[in-house]
Design a protein around this motif. Structure first.
Motif, PDB file in Angstrom:
ATOM      1  N   THR A   7       1.469   1.231  -3.272  1.00  0.00           N
ATOM      2  CA  THR A   7       1.183   1.161  -1.847  1.00  0.00           C
ATOM      3  C   THR A   7       0.604   2.479  -1.347  1.00  0.00           C
ATOM      4  O   THR A   7       0.770   3.527  -1.970  1.00  0.00           O
ATOM      5  CB  THR A   7       2.470   0.858  -1.050  1.00  0.00           C
ATOM      6  N   GLN A   8      -0.042   2.395  -0.211  1.00  0.00           N
ATOM      7  CA  GLN A   8      -0.587   3.592   0.426  1.00  0.00           C
ATOM      8  C   GLN A   8       0.330   4.102   1.531  1.00  0.00           C
ATOM      9  O   GLN A   8       0.407   5.301   1.779  1.00  0.00           O
ATOM     10  CB  GLN A   8      -1.973   3.282   1.009  1.00  0.00           C
ATOM     11  N   ASP A   9       1.006   3.185   2.213  1.00  0.00           N
ATOM     12  CA  ASP A   9       1.791   3.570   3.380  1.00  0.00           C
ATOM     13  C   ASP A   9       3.290   3.421   3.186  1.00  0.00           C
ATOM     14  O   ASP A   9       4.062   3.647   4.113  1.00  0.00           O
ATOM     15  CB  ASP A   9       1.364   2.742   4.599  1.00  0.00           C
ATOM     16  N   GLY A  10       3.737   3.043   2.001  1.00  0.00           N
ATOM     17  CA  GLY A  10       5.148   2.790   1.783  1.00  0.00           C
ATOM     18  C   GLY A  10       5.915   4.025   1.339  1.00  0.00           C
ATOM     19  O   GLY A  10       5.353   5.020   0.891  1.00  0.00           O
ATOM     20  N   VAL A  11       7.234   3.945   1.467  1.00  0.00           N
ATOM     21  CA  VAL A  11       8.118   4.987   0.944  1.00  0.00           C
ATOM     22  C   VAL A  11       8.046   4.999  -0.581  1.00  0.00           C
ATOM     23  O   VAL A  11       8.048   6.046  -1.213  1.00  0.00           O
ATOM     24  CB  VAL A  11       9.558   4.748   1.426  1.00  0.00           C
ATOM     25  N   VAL A  12       7.997   3.805  -1.165  1.00  0.00           N
ATOM     26  CA  VAL A  12       7.781   3.689  -2.617  1.00  0.00           C
ATOM     27  C   VAL A  12       6.277   3.734  -2.872  1.00  0.00           C
ATOM     28  O   VAL A  12       5.525   2.884  -2.397  1.00  0.00           O
ATOM     29  CB  VAL A  12       8.373   2.377  -3.161  1.00  0.00           C
ATOM     30  N   LYS A  13       5.851   4.748  -3.592  1.00  0.00           N
ATOM     31  CA  LYS A  13       4.431   4.918  -3.883  1.00  0.00           C
ATOM     32  C   LYS A  13       3.983   4.058  -5.062  1.00  0.00           C
ATOM     33  O   LYS A  13       2.880   3.510  -5.076  1.00  0.00           O
ATOM     34  CB  LYS A  13       4.125   6.391  -4.173  1.00  0.00           C
TER      35      LYS A  13
END
Length: 291
Positions: free
Chosen positions: A75-81
């Protein structure tokens, strides 16, 4: 039935009268080995644990040796990349990259959406015999990764699928069942229906499985299967693969990877001693490659 399947081994089964197949698994020592490579916070540890169980369940559906199942969420905007897991010949591995500061702001029990933002899960099958690769991509929507993978099978494969995961300290377990539109081998193709009476019956029985049963280390998986489906006219059981941490990192592997880079790029990677240091995210080891 022989009572023989406990931890770190997959149990394969089919229900011929219902045109259904399934897998059962418990992970204990293998899970601990994989998780111990990084000091994950509890939320990330549980997320990776679920991903590892789901990856092993789906990966065990591959029939050919050396075929591989890879699950990756980026993801780009998540806590998990990035979350990445794969399964091949019983070898299981996985890791997570995450933003620690943003994770701390979410509280003790963040939702899947809070962890991933507007993310997608890619499920990739690499078939050894033909060299063919095919991939399905689904949004990371729902309450769990198991639910996301159920959506993958419904959207990409048109195969009704139910996945149940249970996690506790030091152990995780899972059940996967599917209704097969092709039926048993050699039989005519069935019409794909998510509300097929045969599938509805199997799903109801599978949903009755409790987390305490899945996680009972004293209960052989054969006995657990019998509890669920003992009213069926036939349950065909086959011991599946044993599961172990299978990181494939090595000096030779990384030398081969680096050889694909142009000479100028490799030059920029070297330290003052002419060494390229490579970190393996899966097992948290560092390799010194002389270039």
């Amino acid at each position: 039935m022989q009572n023989e399947t406990f931890g770190d081994r997959i149990l394969n089964f089919t229900l011929p009268a219902r045109n259904a197949r399934g897998r059962l698994i418990r992970l204990d020592e293998t899970l601990d080995t994989i998780l111990s490579a990084h000091a994950y916070p509890p939320v990330i540890r549980d997320l990776l644990t679920e991903a590892l169980v789901v990856t092993a369940l789906i990966g065990s559906l591959l029939k050919e040796d050396d075929s591989q199942l890879t699950m990756q969420a980026q993801t780009q905007d998540g806590v998990v990349k990035l979350l990445a897991c794969d399964f091949r010949n019983g070898e299981l591995r996985g890791y997570v990259q995450h933003d620690e500061d943003r994770l701390a702001e979410l509280g003790a029990e963040p939702s899947l959406g809070e962890l991933f933002g507007q993310g997608y899960l890619a499920v990739t099958f690499d078939l050894a015999a033909t060299g063919e690769r095919y991939q399905g991509v689904v949004p990371l929507e729902g309450h769990s990764l198991a639910q996301v993978c159920e959506s993958y099978f419904e959207r990409s494969e048109q195969v009704p699928t139910l996945i149940r995961i249970a996690i506790t300290s030091g152990m995780a377990a899972g059940l996967l069942v599917q209704h097969l539109p092709d039926g048993e081998e050699g039989r005519e193709r069935l019409h794909v229906r998510m509300d097929h009476p045969e599938w509805e019956h199997v799903a109801i029985m599978a949903e009755s499985l409790g987390a305490d049963e899945l996680l009972d280390a004293r209960l052989p998986l054969e006995d657990l299967l019998w509890r669920l489906f003992h009213e069926e006219p036939e349950i065909r059981v086959a011991p599946g693969l044993s599961v172990n941490r299978g990181c494939r990192c090595s000096v030779i592997h990384f030398e081969n990877v680096l050889s694909r880079f142009p000479a100028e790029e490799r030059k920029e990677m070297r330290d003052e001693n002419g060494i390229i240091l490579v970190d393996c995210a899966f097992c948290s080891r560092q390799f010194a490659i002389q270039d």
